[in-house]
Design a protein around this motif. Structure first.
Motif, PDB file in Angstrom:
ATOM      1  N   GLU A  80       4.643   5.231   0.794  1.00  0.00           N
ATOM      2  CA  GLU A  80       4.791   5.207   2.252  1.00  0.00           C
ATOM      3  C   GLU A  80       5.284   6.543   2.778  1.00  0.00           C
ATOM      4  N   SER A  81       6.247   7.118   2.052  1.00  0.00           N
ATOM      5  CA  SER A  81       6.773   8.414   2.477  1.00  0.00           C
ATOM      6  C   SER A  81       5.707   9.502   2.415  1.00  0.00           C
TER       7      SER A  81
ATOM      8  N   THR B  18       2.342   9.143   2.568  1.00  0.00           N
ATOM      9  CA  THR B  18       1.077   8.961   3.290  1.00  0.00           C
ATOM     10  C   THR B  18       1.236   8.544   4.748  1.00  0.00           C
ATOM     11  N   SER B  19       2.436   8.245   5.198  1.00  0.00           N
ATOM     12  CA  SER B  19       2.591   7.777   6.577  1.00  0.00           C
ATOM     13  C   SER B  19       2.444   8.931   7.551  1.00  0.00           C
TER      14      SER B  19
ATOM     15  N   ALA C   5      -0.300  14.192   5.246  1.00  0.00           N
ATOM     16  CA  ALA C   5      -0.458  12.762   4.962  1.00  0.00           C
ATOM     17  C   ALA C   5      -1.916  12.420   4.701  1.00  0.00           C
TER      18      ALA C   5
ATOM     19  N   ARG D 259      -3.360  10.809   1.255  1.00  0.00           N
ATOM     20  CA  ARG D 259      -4.099   9.546   1.203  1.00  0.00           C
ATOM     21  C   ARG D 259      -5.388   9.684   0.390  1.00  0.00           C
TER      22      ARG D 259
END
Length: 999
Positions: free
Chosen positions: A521-522, A524-525, A531, A535
Motif C-alpha cells: 500500500e505504501s 503503490t498508493s 506509484a 504498480r
C-alpha cells in the motif's frame, strides 16, 4: 644553427604525434612539399603511417608540385594514408589515382548510376548492353582497380568529415551493387549466347540490401530467375545458375589486385543445401510452406541490386506480405530471441569483449531490437517497413514505438560503432569486427575519431559507454520481460479482496502477509509517477521475492530502498527498464540484510546489478589507485581552502569506495559468482587498500601539523586473516605497527610514529554509514600491555630475547604489505627465521602450543553456546584447521619452501603434496574450513552482523543462511556442517594432538 634547426624539427615532429622522429626527419629532408606538410601530418590519425605511404607514392610518381598547389588534396591524401595502409599500397601500384582527391569533384558524392557506369566501363561493358567488349585487359583485374579507385574517393570524403557514416554506408552499398553488376557482365561474356535464355535478378540482403554496408563485408545475395519467352525453364535455370556462379567468382576470386569481398548466397531457401537459383514461384512456395521465422527477419533487408531490375521488384513485391505476417506465427518472439541467443553462444569467449558486431552492446543488438519492433508493429503500420536500420529506428520513434531519448541514444551508439568498424576495416581492407588490442592500433583509432589528449583512454571509455547503453536499451526493447510478465497476470488481479490478497501472499511464502500488504500500500498508493511504476513492477517482483530465502525481508528492503531513492529519477526507471537489475535486486534484498544496508547507504551502487562485468571484484591495484587519488585530492585541497578535518574527509571518501566494493563482492557472492577463496581475497584487498589510504591521510595530516616530513619510515604489518587474505565480512583487521627512524631523528621519531598510528585508528573509527572497520593491534609483542608502535630494532630485540611460541605462530600470517615497502621487506626478513625456524620446533614448544590450544577451546567459547555449532572455536571449526596447518608450517617450512605462505588452504595443499599430511585428511580439513567460512559469511550477509555460531534461535534466519549456501532446508545445512566438522576434528586429534588427544 643547423643543429638547433634539427632539434626544433625533431621536437615539432614529436609534438605532432610522430613516434619515429629520427626516421621522419630523414624522410622529410628536402621533401619539397611546402611548410604546411608538417601541420597536415600532425592532423593524421597515424602520422608515421601517413608519411611512409606518402614517400612510397612519391617514389613512383613525383607529383610534389601538384600537391603543393592543392593543399586540400594533400590534406585528404594524408588523412587516407594515416588510416589505411591498404589504400596506401593501392596508391603505390596506381599513383595516378590520388587525383580523385583533387578539385571540386573530390567532394561530390557519385550517384548509384554513376558508380554502375564507371565499373561497367572498367570491365569494357556498356550500361545499355552490359556485355564486356573483346580486346580489353583482364576484366576481373580491371574491376578491382576501378572499385578501389572509387573506394579511395569515398575514403577521402569520409576521413575528412565530408561524408557522415550513413552516407558512407549507403555509398558502399551502391558501390557493391555496381560491382555485382560488373561481375554479372563478366559472367555473361563467359557464358555467351546461353545467357540470353534467362532473366536473372540479384537481390541484396543484409547490410547490402539495407544500404548500410561496411568497407569490407560479405555481400549477402539471393538469386531469382525466369526463362525468357519461349525458353525451357530447366535450360534457363541451368544458364542462370552458371551466370550466378560466374558473378560470384568475378567478385570473390583472388587476382593480382586481390579480391573484392565474398559473395554469400547462404540466405537463400534451404541455405547451402538448396539450389543457388530459383524461379519466383519456387521462392514463394518455399516461404509460404517451409520458411522459419529468422528467414522472414532476413527478408526485411531484401532489395534488388543487380541484374533484371523488374524481376527483382516482382520478387520483393511477392514476398513482402509474407514478411509482415511473420509476427503472427506461433512462438514468433521466442524464435527471434532464441536466434539472438544462438548468435551470442557462438562468439569466441576470448574475443567477446572486443566484438563490435556480435558481442553484448554491439551492432547486432541494435539491429535485432529494431527488426523485432518492425516485424511486430509493421503489420499494421506500413510506415515502419524498410531495410535500413537507422531510418527504421527514426520511424519507430516518430510512431511512438520507441521513446525519443532511447531512439536517439541507440542511433548515436550505432553510428559510433559503425564508424569504429569502418576505421578498423580500412586499415588493411580486411573483414573484421574486433577492436584491436595493440596500443598503436588503438591510438590510430582514437586519433581518427578526434581524441587527441589521451586517444586510447578516451576512445576506450567512449566505446564502452556506448556498448553499455546499447545493451541496456537492447534488453529493454528486445525482451521486455517485465511488461510481458505483467501482461500474463490473471485479469481479476486488481480486484482481489484484502483477504484474498493475504491468502495469495501466504501461498507465495510471505510469513507476515499483513506487513507485506502495508508495504504494498505504501509503495503503490497515490497518483505519482513513482506509484504508477511500482504498480507495474511489484506484481513481478513479488514472485522474485518469493523465490528468495526471505520474501518478507525482500519486500521490506525494497520499500526501504524505494523510500530512500523514490524521488531519484533514474532509480525506478532503471528497475522498470532493466530486467537484470530488477531480478537481481529482488534476490539480494530477499537474501541479505548486509547488502540491503549497503544499498540504502550507497544508492548509486544499484547500477552494479546491471551486468556480470560489474560484479567482478576490482583488482587491489585498481582500488589502490582510486583510493589514493581520493586522499590526494582532499589533502591537496586542504592547502588551498579551510577544512576542519581534511584527513577525515579524505577517509570518508575512501570509505565510500569501500562501501561500493563491499556491495559488489556481497552481490557477486550472493549470486554464486565467487567461491569462498575469491571472496576472502576480494574482501582482504578492499581492507588493505582502505588501511593504506587512511595511512596516507594520517601521515599527510601529521606532516601538516609538524610542518615537516615524517622523521621515520612507517609500515603496517597485516596479521591473522588479513595477512592470510582470508577476511570475512565481519572480520577485524589484525595489524602491527613498525617504524624505523631516519638518521638523526631518533628522538622525535617515536612520538611522530605513535601519532600516525593513533590518527590511523581514529580515522577508521569515525562514525560512518558503512560496516565498521576495526583495527586490532592485539597481536603485537606483549599484547595490549606493550607499546602500540615499536621501532624495527625494538622488534628485533624483543623477538631475540622474549618471543614465545605463540608469537612465532602468529607471525606465520604476518604480511608486511602496507606503508613503507623497504621497511616491510626488512621486517619480513626479520620474522622469517622465527616463523620458519631451522630444524622446526622442539618438544617443549610443541607441548606449549598444544596446551595453549586446549586452554583456548575450554576458556574462550562464549557461555551457553553449543560448541558443536561454533564455526570458529568449536570442534572441527576454523581454529582447529588453522592450527593444524600452522603446526606443520612451524615444523617443516624451513625445509619445504611451499609451506611458506600466510594462506591456510595453500599451506594444507603444500603439506599434502610433501606427504606431511594424508591427502584425504587434507581434503577433509580444507572442506571443513571452506564450509565454516561460507557459513560465517552467509550469517553476516543474512543478519547484517557478525556471528561465529550457526543461527538456531531464529528459524527464518537459519533458513536464509541455508538458502544462500544452496541447501534445500536448514536441517540439511546443519547435518552437513556437523559431518564436515566431525571429520575435521578426527584429523586434528591425530595430527595436532597426537595419540594423547586434546580434550
Amino acid at each position: 644553427m643547423s643543429e638547433r634547426r634539427t632539434e626544433s624539427t625533431t621536437a615539432r615532429l614529436a609534438r605532432l604525434g610522430i613516434t619515429d622522429v629520427a626516421e621522419a626527419a630523414r624522410r622529410l629532408t628536402g621533401h619539397g612539399l611546402g611548410a604546411g606538410l608538417l601541420d597536415v601530418l600532425g592532423a593524421a590519425a597515424d602520422p608515421d603511417l601517413a608519411l611512409t605511404g606518402l614517400m612510397r607514392m612519391l617514389e613512383r610518381a613525383d607529383v610534389r608540385d601538384e600537391l603543393t598547389a592543392d593543399p586540400d588534396a594533400l590534406g585528404r591524401l594524408i588523412a587516407v594514408l594515416g588510416v589505411s595502409a591498404a589504400l596506401g599500397d593501392h596508391l603505390v601500384r596506381h599513383p595516378d589515382h590520388w587525383r580523385v582527391l583533387t578539385g571540386p569533384a573530390a567532394l561530390q558524392r557519385p550517384t548509384a548510376d554513376e558508380l554502375r557506369t564507371a565499373l561497367l566501363d572498367a570491365v569494357g561493358a556498356d550500361p545499355a548492353d552490359p556485355a564486356p567488349r573483346a580486346g580489353r585487359p583482364d576484366p576481373m583485374v580491371a574491376l578491382r582497380v576501378a572499385y578501389r579507385r572509387a573506394l579511395l574517393h569515398l575514403a577521402g570524403r569520409d576521413l575528412t568529415g565530408a561524408a557522415d557514416v550513413e552516407e558512407v554506408a549507403a555509398e558502399l552499398a551502391d558501390l557493391a551493387a555496381a560491382a555485382l553488376e560488373a561481375g554479372l557482365a563478366i559472367a555473361r561474356t563467359e557464358l555467351g549466347e546461353q545467357a540470353d535464355t534467362c532473366r536473372l535478378a540479384v537481390i541484396g540482403m543484409g547490410k547490402c540490401g539495407g544500404r548500410e554496408l561496411n568497407y569490407v563485408s560479405d555481400v549477402d545475395v539471393i538469386f531469382v530467375a525466369e526463362p525468357m519467352p519461349g525458353q525451357d525453364e530447366t535450360v534457363a535455370l541451368r544458364a542462370a545458375t552458371r551466370l550466378a556462379s560466374g558473378m560470384i567468382r568475378a567478385c570473390s576470386a583472388s587476382t593480382a589486385e586481390g579480391a573484392l569481398w565474398e559473395v554469400d548466397a547462404a540466405l537463400r531457401p534451404e541455405g547451402k543445401a538448396g539450389p543457388l537459383v530459383r524461379t519466383l514461384a519456387s521462392h514463394r512456395a518455399y516461404y509460404e510452406r517451409w520458411a522459419k521465422t529468422w528467414e522472414f527477419q532476413a527478408l526485411l533487408k531484401a532489395r534488388p541490386v543487380a541484374g533484371d531490375r523488374k524481376l527483382g521488384e516482382e520478387y520483393t513485391a511477392a514476398l513482402a506480405p509474407l514478411v509482415w505476417r511473420a509476427a503472427e506465427r506461433e512462438n514468433f518472439v521466442e524464435d527471434v530471441q532464441a536466434m539472438r541467443r544462438r548468435v551470442e553462444e557462438h562468439i569466441d569467449p576470448d574475443k567477446a569483449g572486443r566484438q563490435l558486431k556480435l558481442g553484448p552492446g554491439g551492432l547486432r543488438d541494435v539491429e535485432f531490437a529494431v527488426q523485432l519492433l518492425q516485424l511486430v508493429h509493421g503489420r499494421t503500420d506500413e510506415g515502419l517497413r524498410g531495410p535500413n536500420t537507422l531510418i527504421a529506428l527514426k520511424k519507430l520513434s516518430w510512431g511512438g514505438y520507441v521513446g525519443r531519448a532511447d531512439a536517439a541514444a541507440l542511433a548515436n551508439a550505432y553510428r559510433f560503432l559503425r564508424r569504429v568498424e569502418h576505421l578498423i576495416q580500412l586499415h588493411r581492407l580486411r573483414r573484421t569486427h574486433l577492436v584491436p588490442e595493440d596500443p598503436a592500433d588503438l591510438r590510430r583509432l582514437g586519433r581518427a575519431l578526434g581524441f587527441r589528449t589521451d586517444p586510447v583512454g578516451e576512445f576506450t571509455a567512449e566505446w564502452r559507454r556506448h556498448a553499455r547503453e546499447v545493451r541496456r536499451l537492447h534488453e529493454k526493447l528486445f525482451y521486455r520481460p517485465l511488461l510481458l510478465a505483467v501482461a500474463r497476470l490473471p485479469g481479476d488481479e486488481a480486484r482481489l479482496t484484502r483477504e484474498a490478497a493475504r491468502t495469495r501472499l501466504e501461498a507465495l511464502g510471505y510469513a507476515d502477509p499483513d506487513g507485506a500488504l502495508r508495504h504494498l500500500e505504501s509503495l503503490t498508493s497515490g497518483v505519482s509517477r513513482r506509484a504508477a511504476i511500482q504498480r507495474t513492477l511489484l506484481p513481478v517482483m513479488l514472485g522474485w521475492f518469493a523465490d528468495g530465502p526471505d520474501p518478507d525481508a525482500g519486500l521490506l528492503g525494497f520499500r526501504q530502498v524505494s523510500d530512500a531513492l523514490g524521488t531519484t529519477p533514474w532509480y525506478l526507471r532503471l528497475l522498470r527498464d532493466d530486467v537484470t537489475v530488477a531480478e537481481r535486486m529482488a534476490h539480494v534484498l530477499s537474501s541479505s540484510r548486509y547488502a540491503t544496508d549497503l544499498l540504502l547507504r550507497a544508492p548509486e551502487a544499484v547500477s552494479l546489478l546491471a551486468g556480470d562485468a560489474e560484479l567482478t571484484p576490482r583488482s587491489q591495484d585498481a582500488l589502490r589507485t582510486e583510493a589514493l587519488a581520493a586522499v590526494g585530492r582532499h589533502m591537496g585541497a586542504a592547502a588551498t581552502r579551510l577544512q576542519f578535518d581534511p584527513a577525515a574527509e579524505a577517509v570518508a571518501a575512501v570509505r565510500g569506495i569501500r562501501r561500493r566494493e563491499l556491495l559488489r563482492v556481497a552481490v557477486a557472492d550472493l549470486l554464486g559468482r565467487l567461491d569462498v577463496r575469491a571472496t576472502g581475497e576480494a574482501l582482504t584487498a578492499i581492507t588493505m587498500v582502505t588501511i593504506e589510504a587512511a595511512l596516507s591521510a594520517a601521515i599527510a595530516k601529521i606532516e601538516m601539523e609538524r610542518r615537516s616530513p615524517l622523521p621515520t619510515r612507517f609500515a603496517v604489518v597485516a596479521m591473522g586473516r588479513l595477512g592470510g587474505y582470508e577476511l570475512g565480512y565481519g572480520s577485524d583487521a589484525d595489524v602491527m605497527f613498525v617504524h624505523d627512524p631516519l638518521p638523526g631523528a631518533e628522538r622525535e621519531a617515536p612520538a611522530a610514529a605513535h601519532a600516525v598510528a593513533e590518527e590511523l585508528r581514529r580515522l577508521l573509527a569515525l562514525p560512518a554509514p558503512d560496516p565498521p572497520l576495526v583495527i586490532d593491534p592485539g597481536l603485537r609483542p606483549e599484547g595490549r600491555q606493550g607499546p602500540l608502535v615499536r621501532t624495527f630494532d625494538s622488534y628485533a630485540s624483543y623477538y631475540r630475547r622474549w618471543s614465545s611460541p605463540w608469537e612465532s605462530q602468529a607471525l606465520l600470517r604476518a604480511a608486511p604489505v602496507i606503508g613503507d615497502q623497504e621497511l616491510g621487506a626488512r621486517f619480513r626478513g626479520l620474522i622469517d627465521p622465527l616463523r620458519w625456524p631451522q630444524g622446526g620446533i622442539d618438544d617443549r614448544a610443541l607441548l606449549e602450543i598444544r596446551r595453549l590450544k586446549a586452554r583456548m577451546e575450554a576458556e574462550r567459547l562464549p557461555r551457553g553456546v553449543d560448541r558443536r555449532l561454533h564455526t570458529k572455536l568449536g570442534p572441527g571449526g576454523l581454529s582447529d584447521v588453522e592450527w593444524v596447518a600452522q603446526l606443520l608450517q612451524l615444523q617443516h617450512a624451513y625445509e619445504i619452501p611451499e609451506l611458506r605462505t600466510t594462506r591456510t588452504l595453500k599451506a594444507l595443499d603444500a603439506a599434502a603434496a610433501a606427504d606431511l599430511l594424508d591427502r584425504e585428511d587434507a581434503v577433509r580439513l580444507c572442506d571443513a574450513w571452506r564450509l565454516a567460512t561460507r557459513i560465517r559469511n552467509a550469517v553476516m550477509l543474512v543478519r547484517g552482523r557478525a556471528s561465529d555460531t550457526l543461527p538456531t534461535e531464529h528459524h527464518r534466519a537459519r533458513s536464509a543462511v541455508a538458502g544462500i549456501l544452496g541447501y534445500p532446508a536448514s536441517g540439511d545445512m546443519l547435518e552437513d556442517y556437523r559431518r564436515h566438522a566431525r571429520h575435521a576434528r578426527a584429523v586434528v586429534e591425530r595430527v595436532f594432538y597426537g595419540d594423547g588427544g586434546g580434550s
